[in-house]
Design an enzyme around this catalytic site. Structure first.
Site, PDB file in Angstrom:
ATOM      1  N   ASP A   7      12.932 -26.427  -6.023  1.00 19.38           N
ATOM      2  CA  ASP A   7      13.094 -25.748  -7.310  1.00 19.38           C
ATOM      3  C   ASP A   7      14.340 -24.860  -7.290  1.00 19.38           C
ATOM      4  O   ASP A   7      15.350 -25.239  -6.689  1.00 19.38           O
ATOM      5  CB  ASP A   7      11.823 -24.932  -7.602  1.00 19.38           C
TER       6      ASP A   7
ATOM      7  N   SER B 118       6.169 -27.824 -15.886  1.00 21.85           N
ATOM      8  CA  SER B 118       6.600 -27.172 -14.645  1.00 21.85           C
ATOM      9  C   SER B 118       5.515 -26.266 -14.096  1.00 21.85           C
ATOM     10  O   SER B 118       5.397 -26.071 -12.887  1.00 21.85           O
ATOM     11  CB  SER B 118       7.856 -26.325 -14.898  1.00 21.85           C
TER      12      SER B 118
ATOM     13  N   HIS C 176      12.383 -19.626 -12.301  1.00 23.10           N
ATOM     14  CA  HIS C 176      11.509 -20.805 -12.349  1.00 23.10           C
ATOM     15  C   HIS C 176      10.857 -21.088 -11.002  1.00 23.10           C
ATOM     16  O   HIS C 176       9.647 -21.324 -10.911  1.00 23.10           O
ATOM     17  CB  HIS C 176      12.341 -22.004 -12.813  1.00 23.10           C
TER      18      HIS C 176
END
Length: 807
Positions: free
Chosen positions: A160, A579, A233
């Site tokens: 990620d 996600s 994220h």
């Protein structure tokens, strides 16, 4: 001296889904200099390394040097240290990546061992209460958490944007020493000391060579050359998968309570591959390679791109290499919903995860001057509007309905509240209605605020439907559905046309956090949908998991809205996307692997799929958020994950490497393309005799009939189930056929004598042709259910009837 030509014995795999096919070029230096270099992933036949080279890396360097010495091209972003190689791969793939011009690639393509040339793809990320909603009870004396020691000693690799290691979600209090099997490392940098890792975060690496080869040296004033997360994220997804218990936790006062990941004691290893410019295939493959070599048990990837055949898909190739080494790979389905054929990461060796809601939301309703109240959602936590006061409301588009403006020019941009599109004289002191699209939801609010607006109503378009995503806006703002947006626009237009002295007015009423929401789960509007665009015989997504408004850890230097001007800081943030759904399944997979160390990745996926449910907390069929109608198997796959049932599924559908090879053969992949994916030489003659691609031993069954004037059609599925329940168990089948179709199962009873025993069964599907217009289709679904009285093993069955355009 060895023959120089042996240095060029290569099989090249160039990854791209975005560039044009390679074109021939002149060999003249003038023409060569005009050519742009592209990153290539080069697959090499590993065993052909000449003995004069001690390592494969030295062989690769010599190979590339020999090639580049014949050209005069210099890249705009030249490679450092005169080393043309970006990454070398050994665990999930054999070869290296480098930047080459089209003519250089063409020279390699002429060699007898070169099989494929494809340009590199740039991918992007698919951007608490969920453990409670999933039934993972901390206080319970038995159950999945207690029985697995909360996932201790299992390692989850998160591919990620990196991690913010100082967050309490990643503390290592009371954790045992790092597992002895671990071979990874913590890559230190000036902003990421070695002490950033601990017994919780046991590995951290970053991969930027592919990104920088295309974009030039990164700007280290806005992103970190280290595993540290400058986006948020990766920190968020990592803590969803394996965050520790942290209390109190909230985002700007919303969702207050205890935050925890799915496997709170599981170890984390982060592989940073995503940067401001995106996530580059060469870096992603390097992360897969490192993760498998390091010893992860689960790889979690909330990243995706355009769907292409598996031999052109680096995520599919890396995931196959990982799965063949026993690593469970979960990936987000994508946020392209609610349209069909939008699902990504569809390879059958990847567990593809869609998003559902949980029983919590954040209502923030719009009240209009005519008294009407429109439902909305928001996480705004700053100074609010004065309660009871109505404010002027304006919409800058030239249309008042339909989710947008066709006026063109400034009217169109202003309807979307794009940067520089709003006239401060017209919006100052007003609530502005903004249509979704083009720019991010939070960025629209920043535009309104800079232009002097005091609030924003973010209206869905027709395609977005009624799905509401709550955001941490930088000004008082809320999101409303497409129907509500149309009503607000009509109200504004009606008042404007009436020549009434009072302008249209509105206010936003923030209601905080609401628990016990019904119905839940609901398939999130944005969650990507099937059918599978590459292999329609494989139902995708596989399952759904919580993905809407999920609370998890957040970096210290990134505002909760993600807007650069947002100076607010919070330890936790609430985000939505597949996600967020993917790491839920990654954490659950770690728990299942801890409970069943001998289970393969396919067995773990099977347990999650066959125990999933398709009814909400009212006992009704799961709905589709975008329409309010009943959802389908193309929306949720096998259903919503049910972890406490998955630990004891009774039967599993297992899949071997040879099964996947047979599947590829029956999907008309060639020996060369299969080798790109699997690194194996396939013999497809025997595989094709075994049936069709739908005979892969998958937990779901999908058939596609092309009518071509046929009156009757039929197909069959061969399946094998392994008993992981109790010895001397007898399972009987219940068939729920798709409407209007005949489905039979032979035998109807499976009698197991021992644990680990495998038994086969045959499913036949018969149907009559339907009246369909050219290009039309009809989808019907049912199920095959095996039960021994204790376990219920459910496989969805979907049948698609298609009328070809040319008939």
């Amino acid at each position: 001296m060895a023959n120089p030509s042996i240095f060029l014995f290569l099989t090249i795999f160039i990854t791209t889904l975005t560039s044009s096919p390679l074109v021939c070029s002149s060999s003249s230096s003038k023409e060569e200099k005009k050519q742009e270099r592209t990153t290539f992933i080069v697959q090499v036949k590993h065993h052909l390394k000449p003995s004069i080279f001690p390592t494969h890396t030295q062989w690769y360097q010599s190979t590339l040097s020999s090639l580049l010495s014949t050209t005069t091209t210099t890249s705009k972003h030249a490679l450092n240290n005169n080393n043309p190689i970006l990454h070398t791969y050994d665990a999930v793939f054999h070869g290296f990546s480098a930047r080459l011009s089209p003519s250089e690639a063409k020279k390699l393509q002429t060699l007898p061992h070169v099989t494929a040339l494809i340009p590199e793809q740039v991918r992007h990320v698919h951007t608490t209460r969920s453990p409670h909603f999933l039934g993972l009870q901390t206080a319970a004396k038995t159950g999945l958490l207690r029985d697995t020691d909360f996932g201790s000693d299992l390692v989850i690799g998160v591919i990620d944007t990196g991690i913010w290691p100082e967050r309490q979600s990643f503390n290592d209090r009371d954790l045992a020493p790092v597992p002895a099997k671990w071979k990874g490392r913590c890559v230190a940098a000036k902003d990421f000391p070695a002490t950033s890792c601990n017994r919780k975060l046991i590995g951290a690496r970053f991969f930027s060579a592919g990104y920088e080869a295309t974009n030039g040296k990164m700007n280290e004033t806005v992103e970190y050359r280290s595993p540290r997360d400058s986006d948020g994220h990766g920190t968020h997804t990592a803590s969803i998968a394996a965050g520790r218990y942290v209390s109190p936790a909230s985002t700007l006062g919303y969702a207050a309570g205890v935050a925890a990941g799915m496997a709170p004691k599981a170890r984390l290893a982060v592989y940073k591959v995503c940067w401001i410019g995106g996530c580059y295939d060469s870096d992603i493959l390097a992360a897969f390679d490192a993760a498998v070599s390091d010893g992860v048990d689960v790889a979690s990837l909330s990243v995706g791109g355009v769907v292409v055949p598996y031999h052109l898909d680096v995520i599919a190739i890396g995931a196959y290499g990982a799965a063949s080494r026993g690593v469970f790979v979960s990936a987000s389905a994508g946020n392209g919903g609610p349209g069909g054929l939008t699902v990504t990461n569809v390879a059958p060796w990847v567990t593809t995860v869609g998003a559902g809601t949980i029983d919590r939301d954040f209502p923030a309703h719009v009240k209009l001057g005519n008294g009407r109240v429109i439902a909305g959602a928001s996480l705004y936590g700053g100074p609010g509007l004065i309660p009871g006061r109505m404010y002027p409301v304006v919409y800058m588009g030239s249309e008042v309905s339909g989710g947008g403006s066709t006026g063109g020019g400034d009217g169109y941009s202003a309807s979307l509240c794009l940067d520089g599109s709003l006239d401060p004289k017209l919006v100052k002191g007003k609530i502005v209605v903004c249509d979704r699209g083009i720019s991010s939801r939070a960025a629209k609010g920043e535009v309104v605020k800079k232009s002097g607006g005091i609030g924003m109503i973010l209206a869905n378009g027709i395609f977005d439907g009624e799905g509401l995503v709550a955001d941490c806006h930088v000004l008082p703002a809320t999101a409303v559905g497409a129907v509500g947006g149309d009503e607000i626009r009509r109200y504004i237009a009606t008042v404007a046309k009436s020549n009434h002295s009072s302008p249209p007015t509105a206010t936003i009423m923030f209601k905080g956090t609401r628990l016990g929401v019904r119905p839940a789960p609901v398939v999130a509007s944005f969650s990507a949908r099937g059918p599978n665009p590459v292999s329609p015989e494989i139902l995708k997504p596989d399952v759904i998991a919580p993905g809407l408004n999920i609370l998890a850890a957040w970096p210290d230097r990134v505002g909760p809205s993600g807007v650069p001007s947002d100076r607010r800081r919070t330890e936790f943030n609430i985000l939505s996307g597949t996600s967020m759904a993917c790491p839920h399944v990654s954490g659950l997979a770690a728990l299942l692997k801890a409970a069943h160390p001998d289970w393969s990745p396919a067995a773990i996926r099977s347990a999650l799929m066959t125990t999933a449910y398709v009814v909400d907390n009212r006992g009704h069929a799961v709905l589709d958020e975008s329409t309010g109608n009943v959802s389908s198997v193309f929306d949720y796959g096998a259903g919503h994950v049910h972890p406490e049932k998955a630990i004891d599924p009774g039967l599993v559908y297992d899949i071997s490497d040879s099964d996947y090879v047979n599947f590829l053969c029956n999907s008309n992949y060639t020996t060369d393309t299969i080798q790109v994916i699997t690194r194996k030489i396939a013999n497809c003659s025997g595989a094709k005799k075994a049936g069709h691609a739908g005979n892969l031993n998958y937990p779901s069954l999908s058939a596609v009939f092309q009518q071509y004037g046929k009156k009757k059609m039929s197909t069959h599925f061969i399946r094998s189930v392994t008993n992981v329940g109790e010895a001397n168990s007898v399972y009987k089948v219940t068939i729920k056929p798709p409407v209007g179709m005949m489905v039979t199962v032979e035998p109807q009873t499976l009698s197991f004598k021992r644990v680990g025993q495998k038994l086969n069964f045959l499913v036949r599907v018969q149907t009559r042709a339907l009246k369909l217009s050219p290009g039309g289709s009809s989808v019907k679904s049912g199920s095959i259910v095996w039960s021994d009285g204790k376990h219920t093993v459910t496989s969805p069955l979907v049948v698609t009837m298609q009328q070809p355009l040319d008939y």
